[in-house]
Design a protein around this motif. Structure first.
Motif, PDB file in Angstrom:
ATOM      1  N   GLN A  67       0.791  -1.047  -0.080  1.00  0.00           N
ATOM      2  CA  GLN A  67       0.045   0.034  -0.139  1.00  0.00           C
ATOM      3  C   GLN A  67       0.966   1.319   0.155  1.00  0.00           C
ATOM      4  OE1 GLN A  67      -1.906  -1.721   3.474  1.00  0.00           O
ATOM      5  NE2 GLN A  67      -3.741  -1.163   2.596  1.00  0.00           N
ATOM      6  N   ARG A  68       2.218   1.214   0.350  1.00  0.00           N
ATOM      7  CA  ARG A  68       2.926   2.339   0.369  1.00  0.00           C
ATOM      8  C   ARG A  68       4.476   1.992  -0.089  1.00  0.00           C
ATOM      9  NH1 ARG A  68       3.706   5.298   6.211  1.00  0.00           N
ATOM     10  NH2 ARG A  68       4.843   3.316   6.603  1.00  0.00           N
ATOM     11  N   VAL A  69       5.116   3.097  -0.820  1.00  0.00           N
ATOM     12  CA  VAL A  69       6.157   3.004  -1.402  1.00  0.00           C
ATOM     13  C   VAL A  69       7.022   4.401  -1.224  1.00  0.00           C
ATOM     14  CG1 VAL A  69       7.747   2.598  -3.574  1.00  0.00           C
ATOM     15  CG2 VAL A  69       5.700   1.039  -3.205  1.00  0.00           C
ATOM     16  N   PHE A  70       8.198   4.149  -0.658  1.00  0.00           N
ATOM     17  CA  PHE A  70       9.205   5.204  -0.736  1.00  0.00           C
ATOM     18  C   PHE A  70      10.364   5.119  -1.642  1.00  0.00           C
ATOM     19  CE2 PHE A  70       7.511   4.815   3.698  1.00  0.00           C
ATOM     20  CZ  PHE A  70       7.517   6.074   4.266  1.00  0.00           C
ATOM     21  N   MET A  71      10.394   5.976  -2.530  1.00  0.00           N
ATOM     22  CA  MET A  71      11.612   6.014  -3.528  1.00  0.00           C
ATOM     23  C   MET A  71      12.134   7.362  -3.949  1.00  0.00           C
ATOM     24  SD  MET A  71      10.710   3.156  -6.575  1.00  0.00           S
ATOM     25  CE  MET A  71      10.221   1.578  -5.967  1.00  0.00           C
ATOM     26  N   PRO A  72      13.439   7.450  -4.240  1.00  0.00           N
ATOM     27  CA  PRO A  72      13.887   8.912  -4.924  1.00  0.00           C
ATOM     28  C   PRO A  72      13.236   8.917  -6.328  1.00  0.00           C
ATOM     29  CG  PRO A  72      15.753   7.532  -3.917  1.00  0.00           C
ATOM     30  CD  PRO A  72      14.578   6.536  -4.139  1.00  0.00           C
ATOM     31  N   CYS A  73      13.404  10.018  -6.718  1.00  0.00           N
ATOM     32  CA  CYS A  73      12.715  10.503  -7.874  1.00  0.00           C
ATOM     33  C   CYS A  73      13.365   9.388  -9.271  1.00  0.00           C
ATOM     34  CB  CYS A  73      12.984  11.783  -8.332  1.00  0.00           C
ATOM     35  SG  CYS A  73      12.218  12.506  -9.892  1.00  0.00           S
ATOM     36  N   THR A  74      14.300   9.021  -9.281  1.00  0.00           N
ATOM     37  CA  THR A  74      15.172   8.588 -10.243  1.00  0.00           C
ATOM     38  C   THR A  74      14.368   7.159 -10.688  1.00  0.00           C
ATOM     39  OG1 THR A  74      17.032  10.116 -10.584  1.00  0.00           O
ATOM     40  CG2 THR A  74      17.151   7.811 -11.669  1.00  0.00           C
ATOM     41  N   PRO A  75      14.691   6.440  -9.602  1.00  0.00           N
ATOM     42  CA  PRO A  75      13.886   4.942  -9.649  1.00  0.00           C
ATOM     43  C   PRO A  75      12.577   5.009  -9.780  1.00  0.00           C
ATOM     44  CG  PRO A  75      14.698   5.523  -7.556  1.00  0.00           C
ATOM     45  CD  PRO A  75      15.238   6.453  -8.082  1.00  0.00           C
ATOM     46  N   SER A  88      -3.381  -1.604  -5.263  1.00  0.00           N
ATOM     47  CA  SER A  88      -3.218  -1.690  -3.852  1.00  0.00           C
ATOM     48  C   SER A  88      -2.623  -0.474  -3.154  1.00  0.00           C
ATOM     49  CB  SER A  88      -2.627  -2.785  -3.035  1.00  0.00           C
ATOM     50  OG  SER A  88      -1.192  -2.922  -3.895  1.00  0.00           O
ATOM     51  N   LEU A  89      -1.942   0.429  -4.132  1.00  0.00           N
ATOM     52  CA  LEU A  89      -1.177   1.305  -3.675  1.00  0.00           C
ATOM     53  C   LEU A  89      -2.161   2.614  -3.170  1.00  0.00           C
ATOM     54  CD1 LEU A  89       2.216   2.025  -5.788  1.00  0.00           C
ATOM     55  CD2 LEU A  89       2.156   1.455  -3.447  1.00  0.00           C
ATOM     56  N   ARG A  90      -1.691   2.989  -1.991  1.00  0.00           N
ATOM     57  CA  ARG A  90      -2.544   4.191  -1.494  1.00  0.00           C
ATOM     58  C   ARG A  90      -1.503   5.549  -1.349  1.00  0.00           C
ATOM     59  NH1 ARG A  90      -5.676   1.771  -3.170  1.00  0.00           N
ATOM     60  NH2 ARG A  90      -7.350   0.965  -2.483  1.00  0.00           N
ATOM     61  N   GLU A  91      -0.191   5.196  -1.154  1.00  0.00           N
ATOM     62  CA  GLU A  91       0.821   6.466  -0.767  1.00  0.00           C
ATOM     63  C   GLU A  91       1.960   6.090  -1.562  1.00  0.00           C
ATOM     64  OE1 GLU A  91      -0.690   8.387   3.462  1.00  0.00           O
ATOM     65  OE2 GLU A  91       1.072   7.266   3.440  1.00  0.00           O
ATOM     66  N   VAL A  92       2.587   7.140  -2.131  1.00  0.00           N
ATOM     67  CA  VAL A  92       4.203   7.029  -2.586  1.00  0.00           C
ATOM     68  C   VAL A  92       4.739   8.114  -2.391  1.00  0.00           C
ATOM     69  CG1 VAL A  92       5.332   7.122  -4.806  1.00  0.00           C
ATOM     70  CG2 VAL A  92       3.058   5.694  -4.990  1.00  0.00           C
ATOM     71  N   PHE A  93       5.937   8.020  -1.562  1.00  0.00           N
ATOM     72  CA  PHE A  93       6.669   9.228  -1.276  1.00  0.00           C
ATOM     73  C   PHE A  93       8.116   9.235  -1.988  1.00  0.00           C
ATOM     74  CE2 PHE A  93       4.207   8.277   2.400  1.00  0.00           C
ATOM     75  CZ  PHE A  93       3.734   9.076   2.947  1.00  0.00           C
ATOM     76  N   SER A  94       8.397  10.486  -2.200  1.00  0.00           N
ATOM     77  CA  SER A  94       9.574  10.707  -3.101  1.00  0.00           C
ATOM     78  C   SER A  94      10.613  11.676  -2.433  1.00  0.00           C
ATOM     79  CB  SER A  94       9.287  11.066  -4.411  1.00  0.00           C
ATOM     80  OG  SER A  94      10.567  11.358  -5.116  1.00  0.00           O
ATOM     81  N   GLU A  97      16.226  13.708  -3.816  1.00  0.00           N
ATOM     82  CA  GLU A  97      16.358  14.493  -4.985  1.00  0.00           C
ATOM     83  C   GLU A  97      15.035  15.179  -5.372  1.00  0.00           C
ATOM     84  OE1 GLU A  97      17.316  12.188  -8.470  1.00  0.00           O
ATOM     85  OE2 GLU A  97      16.463  10.088  -7.570  1.00  0.00           O
ATOM     86  N   ALA A  98      15.328  16.081  -6.144  1.00  0.00           N
ATOM     87  CA  ALA A  98      14.398  16.845  -6.774  1.00  0.00           C
ATOM     88  C   ALA A  98      13.406  16.150  -7.491  1.00  0.00           C
ATOM     89  CB  ALA A  98      14.633  18.271  -7.658  1.00  0.00           C
ATOM     90  N   LEU A  99      11.985  16.214  -7.044  1.00  0.00           N
ATOM     91  CA  LEU A  99      11.077  15.670  -8.009  1.00  0.00           C
ATOM     92  C   LEU A  99      10.690  16.457  -9.261  1.00  0.00           C
ATOM     93  CD1 LEU A  99       8.787  13.119  -7.890  1.00  0.00           C
ATOM     94  CD2 LEU A  99       7.469  14.698  -6.518  1.00  0.00           C
ATOM     95  N   GLU A 100      10.547  15.417 -10.194  1.00  0.00           N
ATOM     96  CA  GLU A 100       9.942  16.046 -11.701  1.00  0.00           C
ATOM     97  C   GLU A 100       8.934  15.233 -11.958  1.00  0.00           C
ATOM     98  OE1 GLU A 100      11.545  16.484 -16.196  1.00  0.00           O
ATOM     99  OE2 GLU A 100      12.690  15.440 -14.615  1.00  0.00           O
ATOM    100  N   LEU A 101       7.828  15.985 -12.113  1.00  0.00           N
ATOM    101  CA  LEU A 101       6.650  15.670 -12.411  1.00  0.00           C
ATOM    102  C   LEU A 101       6.414  15.340 -14.057  1.00  0.00           C
ATOM    103  CD1 LEU A 101       4.205  14.702 -10.654  1.00  0.00           C
ATOM    104  CD2 LEU A 101       3.066  16.565 -11.259  1.00  0.00           C
ATOM    105  N   THR A 102       6.883  14.012 -14.241  1.00  0.00           N
ATOM    106  CA  THR A 102       6.974  13.812 -15.854  1.00  0.00           C
ATOM    107  C   THR A 102       5.661  13.309 -16.305  1.00  0.00           C
ATOM    108  OG1 THR A 102       7.548  11.519 -15.557  1.00  0.00           O
ATOM    109  CG2 THR A 102       9.126  12.923 -15.601  1.00  0.00           C
ATOM    110  N   PRO A 103       5.303  13.217 -17.677  1.00  0.00           N
ATOM    111  CA  PRO A 103       3.932  12.620 -18.029  1.00  0.00           C
ATOM    112  C   PRO A 103       3.537  11.395 -17.552  1.00  0.00           C
ATOM    113  CG  PRO A 103       5.177  13.878 -20.035  1.00  0.00           C
ATOM    114  CD  PRO A 103       5.897  13.620 -18.857  1.00  0.00           C
ATOM    115  N   ALA A 104       4.622  10.520 -17.464  1.00  0.00           N
ATOM    116  CA  ALA A 104       4.378   9.329 -16.646  1.00  0.00           C
ATOM    117  C   ALA A 104       3.837   9.264 -15.283  1.00  0.00           C
ATOM    118  CB  ALA A 104       5.600   8.356 -16.730  1.00  0.00           C
TER     119      ALA A 104
END
Length: 207
Positions: A67-75, A88-94, A97-104
């Motif tokens: 339900q939750r994942v922590f990852m830096p922006c690149t991976p 099932s995912l409810r929260e993703v934390f980045s 490093e600076a987060l870039e909100l790409t089209p993906a």
């Protein structure tokens, strides 16, 4: 410091089954592990072979109901580029490093409206995280780092230690509960980074 991080997280986020993706050598693992266990939730362990394979990470999330994942922006960006389907995912934390909100990223958020993406900021010297922001689909490519967590103070100062006006460039200084006492057995480096806070305690110069 770290105890404040855990308390702040528990005050704003539910107990969620969490993927233990981060290496124990990286400070975010403290947040990942202890916020989960303190909430009475489960950690899903994976090995390095899975950790570095976006398709395998997606499979682990689905197979174990993560339900939750922590990852830096690149991976995280590599994962998002595979257009994962993870109901099932409810929260993703980045963070880290600076987060870039790409089209993906935007496609993922649009396809998973029940999942929240958080952009977080904080050096190791300030107990991992001192600011957090929930990202919205329509935001710009560089989401803000958010507002300070409880117990933390963030100031932008000029080279003379004065607050800069709104819109001006300054160096981030962090004060309050999250700030460490300094570097072990490294007095010169400690003196250069950990400054006396006029309001009490220490200010950490982030650089």
């Amino acid at each position: 410091g770290p105890a404040n991080l855990v308390r702040e997280h528990l005050a704003h986020h539910p107990a969620l089954r969490t993927l233990q993706w981060t290496s124990p050598a990286f400070d975010v693992s403290v947040q990942e592990i202890f916020t989960t266990l303190a909430a009475g939730a489960a950690l899903v362990l994976i090995d390095d072979e899975v950790r570095h394979d976006p398709a395998a990470v997606t499979a682990a999330v689905r197979d174990h109901g993560v339900q939750r994942v922590f990852m830096p922006c690149t991976p995280l960006k590599y994962l998002m580029e595979t257009d994962p389907v993870t109901p099932s995912l409810r929260e993703v934390f980045s963070a880290g490093e600076a987060l870039e909100l790409t089209p993906a990223f935007r496609r993922f958020l649009a396809a998973h409206p029940e999942c929240a993406l958080f952009n977080q900021y904080g050096p190791t010297e300030t107990s991992v995280i001192v600011a957090s922001h929930r990202v919205r689909v329509g935001e710009g490519a560089r989401p803000p780092i958010g507002t300070p967590v409880r117990g933390a103070r963030i100031q932008l100062l000029d080279p003379d230690g004065r607050l800069v006006p709104v819109g001006a460039v300054g160096e981030i200084h962090v004060g309050g509960t999250p700030v460490a006492y300094g570097y072990h057995a490294r007095p010169e480096e400690t003196a250069g980074r950990f400054l006396t806070d006029p309001s009490g305690g220490l200010l950490y110069r982030t650089g």
